[in-house]
Design an enzyme around this catalytic site. Structure first.
Site, short mmCIF file in Angstrom:
data_model
loop_
_atom_site.label_atom_id
_atom_site.label_comp_id
_atom_site.label_asym_id
_atom_site.label_seq_id
_atom_site.Cartn_x
_atom_site.Cartn_y
_atom_site.Cartn_z
N THR A 221 7.08 12.24 7.06
CA THR A 221 7.64 12.63 5.77
C THR A 221 8.96 13.38 5.97
OG1 THR A 221 5.51 12.71 4.71
CG2 THR A 221 7.11 14.30 3.90
N VAL A 250 -2.36 9.78 -4.00
CA VAL A 250 -1.16 10.61 -4.07
C VAL A 250 -1.39 11.84 -3.20
CG1 VAL A 250 0.34 11.98 -5.57
CG2 VAL A 250 -0.62 9.82 -6.40
N GLY A 251 -0.44 12.14 -2.33
CA GLY A 251 -0.56 13.30 -1.44
C GLY A 251 0.07 14.55 -2.04
N ASP A 252 0.39 15.48 -1.17
CA ASP A 252 0.95 16.77 -1.61
C ASP A 252 2.45 16.71 -1.91
OD1 ASP A 252 1.28 16.28 1.21
OD2 ASP A 252 2.14 18.29 1.34
N1 ASP Z 1 2.01 15.03 3.36
C1 ASP Z 1 2.17 13.60 3.21
C2 ASP Z 1 1.03 13.06 2.39
O1 ASP Z 1 -0.07 13.54 2.54
C3 ASP Z 1 2.19 12.87 4.51
C4 ASP Z 1 3.07 13.45 5.57
O2 ASP Z 1 3.58 14.55 5.45
O3 ASP Z 1 3.32 12.76 6.55
O4 ASP Z 1 1.23 12.14 1.66
#
Ligand code: ASP
Length: 357
Positions: A221, A250-252
């Site tokens: 990310t 959906v992530g953070d």
């Molecule tokens: N935090 C991101 C998610 O969970 C993934 C990542 O940071 O690589 O979608």
């Protein structure tokens, strides 16, 4: 001196004596910028010298572009967007072009941005056609009455406000595809057919070096926090999410307070890692609350949340953070995090592994 002018000068001097903070506010702030390109199982042998050099060069280019915006007096918000646009176009990172695939072989992009000067924020989830999701998040913030858009209306809004729309195959990279195939095969799950519009296999494409083993724990990310000469801070995050995720997950990253937060009263944070844990802890806001209400320094606050609270839940990942007075922090509990920082008059720092400063 005319008597009217004398009175003005006198009143001004008295005001400054009574509120010395005013004089300080009038001074230009020194700008500062911190960038991440994801945290995860990023180790020297897997990356190799070529991968190592490629990531350092990419982080350097992106950070310097943000610094240029800030140096000419641009806003923290503009710097955040400029850096993330570059990283979204760079196939090395899991954002925009180069994003990871869902279990059905599609790219669903998430992003958010926040302006610390007024607490305005914009976020988008499940983007499939807008080339620069961070610009779409900013458009939601500035050109709609909402904070978050998800689903088909999101790209449609992007098209309406004039943001570049691309065929979903624009985001395809061979390395991410091979990585997905490896992961799904390893997990005994069905492998979807190659996406329409993807180049034929074997065609030379840029390689994302670190996840060749098909390791879904390698993140990638992208995120930026910045402080501008007016003393305003901002944060932004852009991602393809987790490799092999269920469609619709959906992530953070697009969740304000979890993956992204900025307030001139406390700090700016962008996170990366296993998003479900970051959402449950409200990581970005939690760090800023420790700064605002417990008076912690930014490094201590970030470490408290990553090394105590996140680890207690067995979550992994990291954050970049910065305060309006220019303190910055990296904190992560993974073997590596692609990261860089630069402050006005300082030296660019670019690091990847845990054992680097
Ligand atoms: N935090 C991101 C998610 O969970 C993934 C990542 O940071 O690589 O979608």
């Amino acid at each position: 001196m005319k008597s009217g002018l004398k009175v003005c000068v006198l009143v001004g001097a008295v005001a400054l004596a009574v509120a010395p903070g005013l004089a300080q506010q009038a001074q230009a702030h020194h700008w500062s910028i911190v960038v991440h390109g994801g945290a995860g199982v990023i180790e020297r042998p897997a990356l190799g010298p070529k991968g190592d050099a490629a990531y350092r060069a990419a982080l350097t280019t992106a950070t310097e572009a943000g610094a240029k915006v800030l140096d000419r007096g641009g806003s923290a918000l503009d710097a955040v967007e400029a850096v993330l646009n570059i990283l979204e176009d760079d196939p090395l990172f899991n954002a925009g072009r180069g994003a990871v695939f869902t279990s059905e072989g599609k790219n669903e992009l998430d992003s958010s941005i926040m302006d610390g000067s007024n607490l305005k924020a914009g976020a988008v989830a499940g983007v499939t056609h807008t080339r620069h999701p961070i610009s779409l998040a900013r458009a939601v913030m500035e050109k709609s009455p909402y904070v978050m858009l998800a689903g088909p209306g999101t790209d449609a809004f992007g098209a309406r406000v004039g943001l570049e729309q691309v065929d979903p195959s624009f985001f395809f990279t061979e390395a991410r595809w091979q990585s997905l195939v490896k992961q799904l095969t390893k997990e005994g799950k069905p492998v979807p057919s190659r996406p329409a519009g993807a180049p034929p296999p074997g065609e030379a494409v840029p390689v994302a070096f670190y996840d060749e083993a098909g390791d879904s724990r390698s993140h990638g990310t992208t995120g930026v926090v910045a402080l501008d000469r007016n003393g305003n801070i901002a944060a932004g995050t852009s991602t393809g999410g987790l490799q092999g995720k269920m469609p619709g997950r959906v992530g953070d990253s697009p969740i304000i307070g979890a993956g992204t937060y900025a307030s001139n009263q406390s700090c700016a944070v962008s996170a990366t890692g296993s998003g479900e844990y970051f959402i449950r802890l409200g990581v970005a806001r939690e760090i800023c609350n420790l700064v605002a209400f417990k008076g912690m320094g930014i490094q201590q606050a970030a470490d408290q949340v990553i090394h105590q609270e996140l680890e207690a839940l067995h979550g992994d990942g990291g954050v970049i953070a910065l305060t309006p007075d220019g303190q910055t922090a990296f904190s992560f509990n993974t073997p590596g995090m692609f990261r860089a920082r630069l402050a006005e008059g300082g030296k660019l720092e670019v690091h990847i592994y845990k054992d680097e400063q």
